[in-house]
Scaffold this motif. Structure first.
Motif, PDB file in Angstrom:
ATOM      1  N   LEU A  38       0.826  -1.210   0.000  1.00 12.92           N
ATOM      2  CA  LEU A  38       0.000   0.000   0.000  1.00 12.92           C
ATOM      3  C   LEU A  38       0.858   1.258   0.000  1.00 12.92           C
ATOM      4  O   LEU A  38       0.553   2.242  -0.666  1.00 12.92           O
ATOM      5  CB  LEU A  38      -0.926   0.017   1.227  1.00 12.92           C
ATOM      6  N   LEU A  39       1.952   1.221   0.760  1.00 13.76           N
ATOM      7  CA  LEU A  39       2.855   2.373   0.831  1.00 13.76           C
ATOM      8  C   LEU A  39       3.452   2.647  -0.550  1.00 13.76           C
ATOM      9  O   LEU A  39       3.463   3.782  -1.034  1.00 13.76           O
ATOM     10  CB  LEU A  39       3.974   2.088   1.846  1.00 13.76           C
ATOM     11  N   CYS A  77      -4.409  -1.380   7.590  1.00 13.56           N
ATOM     12  CA  CYS A  77      -4.491  -1.317   6.113  1.00 13.56           C
ATOM     13  C   CYS A  77      -5.940  -1.219   5.637  1.00 13.56           C
ATOM     14  O   CYS A  77      -6.259  -0.479   4.711  1.00 13.56           O
ATOM     15  CB  CYS A  77      -3.815  -2.546   5.499  1.00 13.56           C
ATOM     16  N   LEU A  78      -6.817  -2.016   6.287  1.00 17.87           N
ATOM     17  CA  LEU A  78      -8.236  -1.969   5.878  1.00 17.87           C
ATOM     18  C   LEU A  78      -8.830  -0.589   6.149  1.00 17.87           C
ATOM     19  O   LEU A  78      -9.631  -0.067   5.356  1.00 17.87           O
ATOM     20  CB  LEU A  78      -9.039  -3.052   6.597  1.00 17.87           C
ATOM     21  N   ASP A  79      -8.449   0.010   7.280  1.00 16.59           N
ATOM     22  CA  ASP A  79      -8.920   1.387   7.561  1.00 16.59           C
ATOM     23  C   ASP A  79      -8.507   2.336   6.438  1.00 16.59           C
ATOM     24  O   ASP A  79      -9.304   3.138   5.945  1.00 16.59           O
ATOM     25  CB  ASP A  79      -8.326   1.893   8.887  1.00 16.59           C
ATOM     26  N   ILE A  80      -7.214   2.230   6.072  1.00 13.33           N
ATOM     27  CA  ILE A  80      -6.699   3.147   5.031  1.00 13.33           C
ATOM     28  C   ILE A  80      -7.395   2.870   3.695  1.00 13.33           C
ATOM     29  O   ILE A  80      -7.760   3.794   2.957  1.00 13.33           O
ATOM     30  CB  ILE A  80      -5.165   3.024   4.932  1.00 13.33           C
ATOM     31  N   LEU A  81      -7.637   1.574   3.386  1.00 10.63           N
ATOM     32  CA  LEU A  81      -8.352   1.253   2.131  1.00 10.63           C
ATOM     33  C   LEU A  81      -9.752   1.857   2.154  1.00 10.63           C
ATOM     34  O   LEU A  81     -10.256   2.387   1.155  1.00 10.63           O
ATOM     35  CB  LEU A  81      -8.423  -0.260   1.937  1.00 10.63           C
ATOM     36  N   GLY A  82     -10.435   1.777   3.305  1.00 10.38           N
ATOM     37  CA  GLY A  82     -11.772   2.364   3.437  1.00 10.38           C
ATOM     38  C   GLY A  82     -11.729   3.864   3.221  1.00 10.38           C
ATOM     39  O   GLY A  82     -12.525   4.420   2.448  1.00 10.38           O
ATOM     40  N   GLU A  83     -10.780   4.533   3.893  1.00 12.02           N
ATOM     41  CA  GLU A  83     -10.673   5.996   3.751  1.00 12.02           C
ATOM     42  C   GLU A  83     -10.384   6.378   2.291  1.00 12.02           C
ATOM     43  O   GLU A  83     -10.935   7.343   1.753  1.00 12.02           O
ATOM     44  CB  GLU A  83      -9.561   6.531   4.679  1.00 12.02           C
TER      45      GLU A  83
END
Length: 1950
Positions: A38-39, A77-83
């Motif tokens: 993701l980074l 990671c899931l939080d960041i994907l959601g955002e």
């Protein structure tokens, strides 16, 4: 050609600092985990790469262990994907990719992911800013669309989402209300609202179980309350007419959906909807919640639009399949249909009409679905014969020609679905013989082919019943449809129908027959008629068939191509076509082109298989028929694959084509040439890229070497050479004096080359145009700016812009300085087109970096700071400086003009400078300017200058008589009138000229030494001395042109300046270059001028500027500016209404600028808005235009009528204006009855505009054409209010006619009523359902025939035809005939008789021309009519004293005779009829002598009618039927009472003319073998006429008759005519020749001269061929006359006659092996051919080309079979002519005598003579002028050129083309024959003349001013042409001398 796909742009996402830190914490360097992936993804800047990265996430997640769900890294990671998901825009592809990846998330991670997403969504739902709602709504919509995570999140937050949606709907509605009037914000809010409603519906549909679960428990639940709220909001939106229509439509869907979700029991729902639609809802039967939320729908009467949207909702949201709604559902279906059909007569607004048609189409789909499982009752109700289907058919017939494309398309769908519905109801029975289908087909076939709806409907029927069933009814249908295809508006419809038919037919054959034997039958029906038309059809028809029909036919049956080619090849050599037909060769080219373009054949295959030869294509490329050339070129350029390699043959053929086709006068041909060559260049470009790749890929290349046969590098070199030679040819044709078409073609093609071969750097490029450019070529392109045609300037400018780097590098600074000086000089020229040239020059030069140093330095002080500022672009710096320079000059000129406008008009008209300023501003990128402060100051100065200039010139254009402001008359009365005008306008001019009008005396010159010293001047053209002390003439025209052009340029400048206002909100005053205040002032300026200018040019052009302003205002964000149009509009309407005596509005000149002003304000209203301004204005205007009894003033009424006319003519208002058409018609008809002339005049103009608006623009000249008409049903259903209005008006009119005093009282609106009614026609489709029947009009129209006005009676005759159905004609005609009085009737009114007879005539005409000629009923009806006609025959004989009605009755008899003659059946009734006709003729005055003078009314009419009858009867009685019949009656008829000779001797020339026309027609028929098979009928009529005609020729005084006699003698065989000359006119053939030549010489009619010349020439050839002596003198006279008639100044008719003569003498005199006329005369004739080949008129050139064709055909027949060019265009013919001539000189052995004559042609004798006479004089005056220091020598070379005077100019001929071709053939001749001319006398004389000329031209060129191509264009061009002529001539002369010197060394026999 395959188009390249566009690169997809994807916006990358970025993470904030916190998110990145979180990922960095979890990422591992040594192995890739989710965080590091993701980074890495977040650090990429490219969206496409991010997509690739996101796709790697799932595979990585799947590899993670079972326990990883607890890993905090995964949660983070899931939080960041959601955002990230919620931050992305709805249209970003990343969002969809992310969703589809997350759909594959393993089950173990789902809970975690849902938590993350719920958390993000909850944050989103907290949004409170209305303008951010859209993002939340988009996110909600994305979540519910195929995204399991998203849907789960919404499910979890179901109540919060519901609450948010409920709130958003209310908030957006409130915000919209507060922003009323701000269109931009409102539009955005409406779209947000639309999305909110759609998301609400989506929520309810996708998450049904959530609602179902908790909803019905209790009405207090939150979900229930929210649903009620949503339902209530949707109902409000549905009822709110202010919202956009799409919002209302969607709300209609939502209301039904929400009600369906909430309503119980479900089976009662259809009844509820039915009651809602029918307005029969009872409150007791309906739940309270429904009443409280949808109360407005239950209580009020719903508006039509609401009912429409509810119907749509019911059809879209209820379940129609599987019969799930039972009987109630079926009832609802039928109710919806009846509601929709009743709405169709109410909703006329275009957007509503479109919605209605779409919803009806949806209804037919629902009906089909319901029928599948429907009850038998429903099948009966929806059968084709049922009531509902009948009404739907009515709807279809009414709307299938609707002006809106969308409505027509939906109508077709409805019809198609109706047929399917009927098929479903009759399953099991035989469809093909079903009475409903049979009836429909018969009805449709009986319609005219101009009805567009017929095609689509027949196409649908073909799919149902099959083509063969339709062909059984009429086998000629394919031919009929092909015949229709000469009309472009019908061609697409016709080709679609044909495609449906032949595809269906082929499928039927394939199924029915196993073998392919059927193909010949199929070809006979579908291909053979096509080939006949392609060979012989007219231009339009063949073009449209090739464009629309041929590709479809080949697609359906590719094998048919070989059949077509086989047939065409067989006749191609014999049938090469002509200038009007393609011939088999043209048809072959078209078929091959289409086949190659669609990939059915390769060109190499065609060549190798012998389908087409290179010679054949060559002949096609220079064919006389334009389209054959284009097809041949298309065959070479168009391919199916864009990378197909271009062969060497193709390149050579293209080079050949470009030699002869660049000079086409037809814009469409030039456009096609440009487009096809562009395709070829693209092919070269793309195939070269493939070849480069092949070259790099050695291995592949070796494999391919066998297939390409050519080495890639070799091909690339050929490409390069070919493109280089193409460019050489294109620059070569830009020579001095080249025509506009040539320049246009060359520059267009060069532009394509520059565009095609400009590929990004780093890519190998086969060709680059800038490498072909040198300084001469740059100069050539710059010289194109001097062309008077602006399109040439545009193309040259565009090309120079593409090559500007090279162009500037090749130009030295001195040259640029001269160009700049020329531009500045041209900007103040008095010739309007010069300032356009100046503008292009300046716009080109501002791109030069050094312009400031080179040119501007000497005018403006230099600003060194600007050079330092490198961020400023060159263009901006230079433009600012140039505008500053122009502005300084124009300000000075305005100051001078205030002192003397005359001086300004003559020496420095200011408009040129302003034009250049506007041009410079327009090419500036206004959004990228850096010198904002300088520009602001400049804009302010420009606006101020505009106002000052306008103040100086506006008095002239605002005067009541702007066209004549300088006294040009020499009487006191004119001077007095002028004084009044001057007093009225008081111009700003200190010149006495305007203050004191003088009576003019003789022309005398008064010159003033100083500008300031103005004395009154008395000469007819005021002469003045300017600053440079040049004398100049001022005419009224010059002053007016100066003034109105200045006004025009000021308007355009101000309009351009307004565009500088930024469209976003103007918070900072520094944002824009122009301020709000300035814009308002400009608006007031335009208002003032539009409402006060009188000169059309001035207000039309002020309008152009004003439109730019109003369009900018409507898009502007500032509220005060946005409201200005509405304020201005109401202001001007108030002023019109007030009819204030002090008003300055112009009531004459069609209200001058007022309509323009209102048009501009209305047209700027946003198209998608509710057009409130238009509605308000139309309402006001129609009430003003309606006549008031007690009106105080008629001026408001006149203004209103004039404005309405302008608005109805304005195409930009489109369909929005259609609802007002009916009112407009009423106003116009009532206005026509006004006692005031001005009102009647304006009403007439309005009426004319409305007729065009309703029936379309008239394309043809035929008044009675069916094209601009419509059926009565369509007309009255579109304008229902006109039905009672027109009927009432007709009644009023006919009542006045029937009163006793009818002769005196004439109703004015009768004419208009008949005009409208004459445009309607009944349709066989008129059913029993229509309330708008045409029948009530018939008795009124019949009564209109009693009008005392002749024209009205005529029109009532025409108007009646469309109202009577064909099968009712006999009955109507009989009743009309029976209404005629008998000879014994006491009161005979001739007007009534005449009107009735005209009606009978027109009805019979339409009947006899209808298709039902041979039906039984037709024969019976005709028999009854003939019998009835016989009973009233007294009207055609002497007992009837009125000659007009006698003539009218005879016209009926003539028409019957003509048609009965065509289909005679032996039988007594017809013999009886002819016997009666003979009696009528015997009784006529033609037999007994005419006792009247020609002044008796109707006599001429009567004589013409009786003569026509005599001729018809003569034709019939001479026919074999009667001549060979043994019946005594027939023998009696066979001896007609009058012969044709009798008619020729009549004293009235009208009778003689008709007889002569008949003789000529018969002769032509005999010559064209049309009537050979009919026996000697006509031949016996023509026996022994020669003598009578010769006598007549000598005595005839009437011009028309004399012409016809000569034409008949010319058409007759001279072997029959000449023997009769001695006995009948006492002349021998030679004397007859001298007489005819004398006629040619003295006649003053071109018609007589043409035919006499042709007759004389035919005589000459006849006598010469029969070896009869003609004196030298007579022959000389004949040759001189012929030469004289080939001059450029002659009229086309004479030139065509001369060309015909030259063609007729070609074989005997021009190319005969013997010189019959002698060399000089024969060459004089050839020179005529050369002259005609260069004539400006295409028809003349084509006729002259036929001379060369005749010569070539003769050569071919004598030489044998090899292929030669035969049917060629004029440029090719000219080249061939010189070639043939040089061959003939060899053949005749006259080279020595001929070459000097040809050299004289080369030098141009006429120019030589004139120049040699004036040369001494010119040199003398030039040296004098040089001493005086002034260069006015050119006034000797051309007369004073007035402003608009054009002499005889040939815009097509190119002297240098003809010089180059002639010199080419002369050089060939000399080199082939090694020609030597020992006798140098003539040559020496020629050399001396040429050398003198060379010296003179050289001198004149040297003394021209710098840049003469701009300042003295005409002289420079003339001298440049002469220069080349002289040098070519001298080159040949030197060659001849050098040959001579070589002779002694190399003796040759010659």
């Amino acid at each position: 050609m395959v188009l390249k796909k566009k690169e997809i742009q994807v916006d990358a996402f970025f993470l904030d600092h916190q998110q990145l830190e979180k990922l960095q914490r979890f990422s591992k360097a040594e192995e890739q985990n989710l965080a590091s992936l993701l980074l890495h993804c977040a650090q990429l800047n490219n969206g496409i790469q991010q997509i690739q990265c996101i796709k790697k996430i799932m595979p990585l997640v799947e590899k993670m262990g079972q326990n990883s769900a607890c890993d905090p890294m995964v949660k983070a990671c899931l939080d960041i994907l959601g955002e990230t998901y919620f931050s992305l825009g709805a249209k970003n592809p990343l969002k969809k990719v992310l969703a589809s990846s997350l759909n594959g998330l393993p089950e173990r991670f789902m809970t975690l992911a849902v938590q993350s997403f719920v958390c993000c969504l909850r944050e989103e739902l907290k949004t409170t800013d209305v303008y951010l709602y859209r993002k939340v709504l988009d996110n909600l919509a994305s979540c519910m669309e195929d995204f399991s995570l998203g849907r789960a999140s919404v499910k979890n937050l179901f109540e919060e989402v519901l609450q948010f949606l409920q709130k958003s709907l209310l908030d957006i509605q409130e915000e919209n209300r507060q922003n009323h009037g701000n269109h931009i914000v409102q539009t955005q809010l409406m779209h947000d609202l639309l999305i909110a409603i759609k998301v609400s519906m989506m929520l309810v549909q996708k998450l049904q179980e959530n609602i179902q679960g908790s909803l019905w428990k209790h009405h207090e639940s939150f979900v229930w309350q929210s649903m009620c709220s949503l339902l209530k909001s949707s109902t409000n939106f549905l009822m709110d007419a202010v919202l956009l229509q799409t919002v209302q439509t969607t709300s209609g869907l939502a209301v039904i959906l929400f009600t369906k979700t909430m309503y119980e029991p479900a089976e009662e729902l259809p009844s509820l909807v039915s009651d809602l639609l029918l307005g029969s809802i009872k409150h007791t039967d309906v739940p309270a919640w429904f009443v409280s939320n949808c109360g407005t729908l239950c209580t009020e009467e719903c508006p039509d639009s609401v009912l429409l949207f509810l119907c749509h909702g019911a059809l879209a949201m209820l379940e129609w399949k599987n019969g799930s709604m039972g009987e109630n559902g079926e009832k609802l279906l039928l109710d919806i249909a009846s509601v929709l059909l009743s709405l169709s007569s109410e909703l006329k607004e275009s957007s509503m009409a479109m919605s209605l048609s779409r919803i009806l189409a949806i209804w037919t789909n629902s009906a089909q679905a319901a029928l599948v499982s429907g009850s038998p009752n429903l099948k009966i109700k929806l059968n084709g014969n049922s009531d509902i289907i009948g009404k739907l058919l009515e709807y279809i017939y009414t709307h299938w020609e609707h002006p809106l494309d969308a409505v027509r398309h939906q109508t077709k769908l409805i019809f198609k679905n109706l047929l399917q519905i009927h098929r479903t109801t009759i399953t099991g029975s035989n469809e093909k013989s079903d009475p409903f289908f049979v009836r429909l087909i018969k009805h449709l076939l009986s319609l005219e082919w101009h009805v567009k709806g017929k095609y689509a409907s027949l196409g649908c029927l073909v799919e149902c019943v099959g083509t063969e069933n339709i062909l059984r009814l009429d086998t000629t249908i394919p031919v009929q449809i092909l015949d229709v295809m000469n009309d472009q508006s019908l061609a697409p419809y016709a080709s679609d129908l044909l495609e449906t038919m032949f595809t269906n037919h082929k499928a039927h054959f394939t199924l029915s027959f196993q073998e392919s034997t059927w193909i010949d039958q199929w070809h006979d029906i579908w291909v053979s008629p096509l080939l006949v038309i392609l060979c012989e059809g007219n231009h339009d028809q063949t073009t449209y068939i090739i464009d629309y029909y041929l590709p479809k036919l080949l697609k359906c049956s590719p094998d048919s191509l070989s059949y077509m080619i086989r047939i065409l090849q067989a006749s191609a050599d014999a049938n090469l076509g002509s200038r009007s037909t393609r011939g088999a060769l043209g048809a072959l080219m078209a078929c091959l082109r289409t086949a190659r373009a669609h990939g059915h054949l390769e060109l190499s295959t065609m060549m190798s298989n012998g389908l087409v030869s290179t010679e054949c294509i060559k002949q096609g490329l220079v064919h006389q028929h334009n389209q054959v050339c284009i097809d041949a070129l298309g065959l070479l350029c168009e391919t199916h694959r864009s990378t197909e390699i271009v062969s060497m043959e193709e390149m050579q053929l293209i080079q050949f084509f470009m030699m002869y086709n660049l000079n086409s006068q037809s814009p469409s041909v030039r456009q096609q040439i440009g487009s096809l060559l562009r395709k070829l260049f693209c092919r070269i470009q793309e195939s070269s890229q493939v070849l480069y790749k092949l070259e790099q890929n050695k291995t592949k290349q070796e494999l391919l070497e066998n297939s390409t046969k050519r080495h890639p590098l070799g091909i690339l070199q050929q490409y390069k050479d070919f493109m280089s030679s193409v460019c050489d040819r294109l620059f070569e044709v830009l020579f001095p004096g080249s025509s506009h078409p040539t320049r246009f073609s060359a520059l267009t093609i060069l532009g394509s080359v520059a565009e095609t071969f400009s590929v990004p750097k780093g890519q190998a490029q086969v060709f680059q145009l800038d490498q072909e450019i040198d300084s001469t070529r740059v100069r050539t392109l710059i010289q194109c700016f001097a062309s008077t045609f602006e399109e040439v300037k545009v193309l040259a400018f565009g090309l120079l812009m593409k090559l500007r780097d090279v162009a500037f590098n090749l130009q030295d600074s001195e040259n640029l300085a001269l160009l700049f000086q020329a531009a500045v000089d041209l900007s103040t020229s008095t010739k309007p087109y010069d300032c356009v040239t100046a503008s292009y020059l300046l716009n080109f030069l501002v791109h030069h970096k050094g312009l400031q140093h080179i040119c501007l330095g000497k005018w403006l002080e230099h600003n060194p700071q600007m050079d330092e500022n490198t961020s400023v672009s060159t263009v901006e710096k230079n433009t600012l400086a140039v505008i500053k320079l122009l502005l300084v000059n124009v300000e000075e000129e305005i100051f001078q003009a205030k002192k003397s406008l005359l001086q300004a008009a003559a020496s420095f008209p200011m408009y040129g400078r302003v034009h250049c300023i506007t041009g410079a501003l327009q090419q500036l990128p206004s959004n990228k300017l850096t010198l904002v402060a300088e520009w602001k100051e400049m804009v302010a100065r420009l606006i101020l200058m505009s106002y000052k200039l306008s103040a100086v010139v506006s008095p002239v254009v605002q005067s009541s008589s702007p066209e004549g402001l300088i006294p040009m008359d020499s009487d006191s009365e004119s001077a007095g009138r002028l004084q009044m005008i001057l007093h009225e306008i008081q111009p700003q001019d200190t010149n006495y000229y305007f203050i004191q009008a003088k009576i003019l005396k003789e022309h005398c010159k008064v010159e003033s030494e100083k500008v300031a010293d103005h004395r009154p001047m008395d000469n007819i053209c005021t002469e003045m001395r300017g600053k440079e002390r040049q004398t100049c003439d001022v005419t009224a025209q010059m002053v007016l042109v100066c003034c109105w052009r200045s006004m025009k340029e000021v308007s355009l400048l101000l309009g351009t300046l307004c565009k500088l206002l930024p469209s976003h909100a103007i918070s900072e005053p520094s944002d824009g270059l122009i301020t709000v205040e300035q814009v308002k002032n400009i608006g007031d300026y335009f208002k003032h001028h539009l409402l006060q200018s009188r000169h059309r040019g001035a207000f039309e052009l002020a309008y152009a500027g004003f439109v730019q302003l109003t369009e900018m205002l409507s898009r502007c964000n500032s509220e005060s500016l946005r409201k200005m149009p509405a304020q201005w509009l109401s202001g001007v309407l108030e002023e019109i209404k007030s009819c204030d005596p002090s008003s300055t509005l112009c009531a004459t000149r069609r209200s001058a600028g007022i309509p323009f002003y209102i048009q501009a304000l209305l047209a700027s209203e946003p198209k998608k808005s509710k057009t409130d301004l238009l509605k308000m204005t139309m309402k006001e205007l129609i009430s003003l235009a309606a006549p008031l009894n007690e009106s105080l003033s008629v001026i408001p009424q006149v203004h209103a009528l004039n404005i309405l006319r302008a608005l109805f003519r304005d195409t930009r208002l489109g369909e929005n204006i259609m609802p007002y058409v009916a009112d407009g018609i009423q106003v116009a008809i009532l206005g026509f009855t006004s006692p005031v002339w001005a009102v009647r005049n304006s009403s007439t103009l309005l009426f004319s505009a409305l007729i065009t608006r309703i029936f379309g623009v008239k394309r043809g000249k035929d008044e009675n054409s069916k094209k601009n008409r419509m059926t009565g049903r369509e007309f009255f259903s579109r304008f229902p209010s006109l039905y009672p209005f027109l009927l009432k008006q007709l009644e009023v009119v006919t009542n006045t006619l029937n009163s006793e005093a009818a002769e005196l009282k004439i109703h004015p609106s009768l004419f208009l009523l008949l005009l409208i009614l004459g445009r309607l026609y009944p349709s066989p489709m008129d059913g029993t359902y229509s309330a708008l029947s045409m029948a009530p009009f018939v008795p009124f129209i019949i009564r209109c025939g009693h009008s005392p006005v002749y024209r009205s009676r005529e029109m009532s005759g025409r108007a009646l035809v469309p109202f009577v159905m064909v099968n009712e004609v006999p009955h109507t005609v009989l009743s009309l005939l029976e209404g005629l009085p008998d000879s014994t009737s006491p009161c005979i009114r001739q007007n009534n008789i005449h009107g009735t007879l005209l009606q009978v005539f027109h009805l019979l005409q339409s009947y006899l021309e209808s298709k039902q000629l041979f039906s039984l009923g037709f024969q019976q009806g005709l028999g009854d009519i003939i019998a009835c006609v016989g009973t009233k025959l007294w009207l055609a004989k002497r007992p009837n004293p009125c000659l007009v009605t006698r003539a009218a009755y005879l016209d009926v008899l003539v028409m019957l005779s003509t048609h009965l003659g065509k289909f005679q059946k032996q039988g007594m009734p017809l013999f009886g009829f002819w016997e009666e006709m003979n009696r009528v003729i015997s009784d006529s005055e033609l037999m007994s002598g005419i006792p009247y003078s020609s002044a008796v009314p109707g006599l001429i009419q009567y004589l013409q009618s009786i003569t026509k009858l005599v001729i018809e009867v003569l034709l019939v009685t001479a026919g074999p039927d009667i001549q060979s019949s043994s019946s005594p009656v027939a023998k009696k008829i066979a001896k007609p009472p009058l012969s044709i000779v009798h008619l020729l001797h009549c004293e009235f020339h009208e009778v003689r003319l008709l007889a002569l026309e008949a003789i000529l027609l018969w002769l032509k028929q005999i010559n064209s073998k049309q009537i050979a098979e009919e026996g000697g009928g006509v031949l016996c009529l023509l026996i022994d006429l020669e003598g009578a005609l010769l006598t007549m020729a000598l005595k005839e005084k009437n011009l028309q008759c004399f012409c016809k006699v000569l034409e008949i003698l010319y058409t007759m065989d001279l072997r029959n005519v000449l023997p009769k000359t001695e006995c009948s006119i006492k002349m021998n053939p030679n004397e007859l020749l001298i007489w005819s030549l004398n006629i040619v010489d003295i006649a003053n009619s071109t018609e007589v001269q043409s035919i006499a010349l042709k007759f004389a020439s035919k005589l000459v050839i006849h006598l010469l061929q029969n070896h009869q002596k003609i004196s030298e003198e007579v022959l000389k006279t004949w040759v001189q006359l012929l030469v004289y008639f080939c001059g450029d100044e002659q009229q086309t008719e004479i030139l065509l006659a001369a060309a015909e003569v030259l063609k007729s003498i070609t074989s005997y005199l021009l190319i005969n092996e013997k010189l019959i006329l002698g060399l000089s005369d024969t060459l004089a004739m050839w020179k005529c051919v050369v002259l005609l080949l260069q004539n400006e008129d295409l028809v003349v050139r084509d006729a002259a080309a036929e001379v060369i064709q005749a010569a070539l055909s003769e050569k071919k027949s004598s030489k044998g079979t090899e292929f030669a060019l035969r049917v060629v265009n004029a440029p090719m013919a000219l080249d061939l002519a010189f070639g043939i001539l040089c061959e003939l000189l060899q053949q005749w052995g006259e080279i020595r005598a001929g070459v000097p004559i040809l050299l004289e042609w080369l030098l141009g004798d006429s120019d030589l003579k004139r120049d040699s006479e004036t040369s001494a004089l010119v040199i003398l005056t030039t040296s004098c002028h040089l001493m005086l220091g002034s260069l006015h020598f050119c006034s000797l070379m051309e007369e004073d050129d007035y402003l608009f005077d054009k002499g005889e100019v040939n815009f097509w001929a190119e002297k240098l083309t003809h010089v180059r071709q002639l010199s080419k053939h002369l050089l060939q001749l000399i080199s082939m024959t090694h020609l030597t001319l020992p006798d140098h006398g003539e040559l020496d004389q020629l050399s001396r003349t040429a050398l003198d000329q060379a010296q003179l031209v050289g001198h004149l060129l040297r003394v021209l001013p710098p840049t003469p191509e701009f300042s003295k264009t005409a002289e420079f061009t003339r001298l440049a042409i002469q220069n080349e002529r002289i040098s070519v001539c001298l080159k040949i002369l030197n060659l001849l001398k050098s040959d001579d010197t070589c002779k002694n060394e190399n003796p040759e026999n010659y």
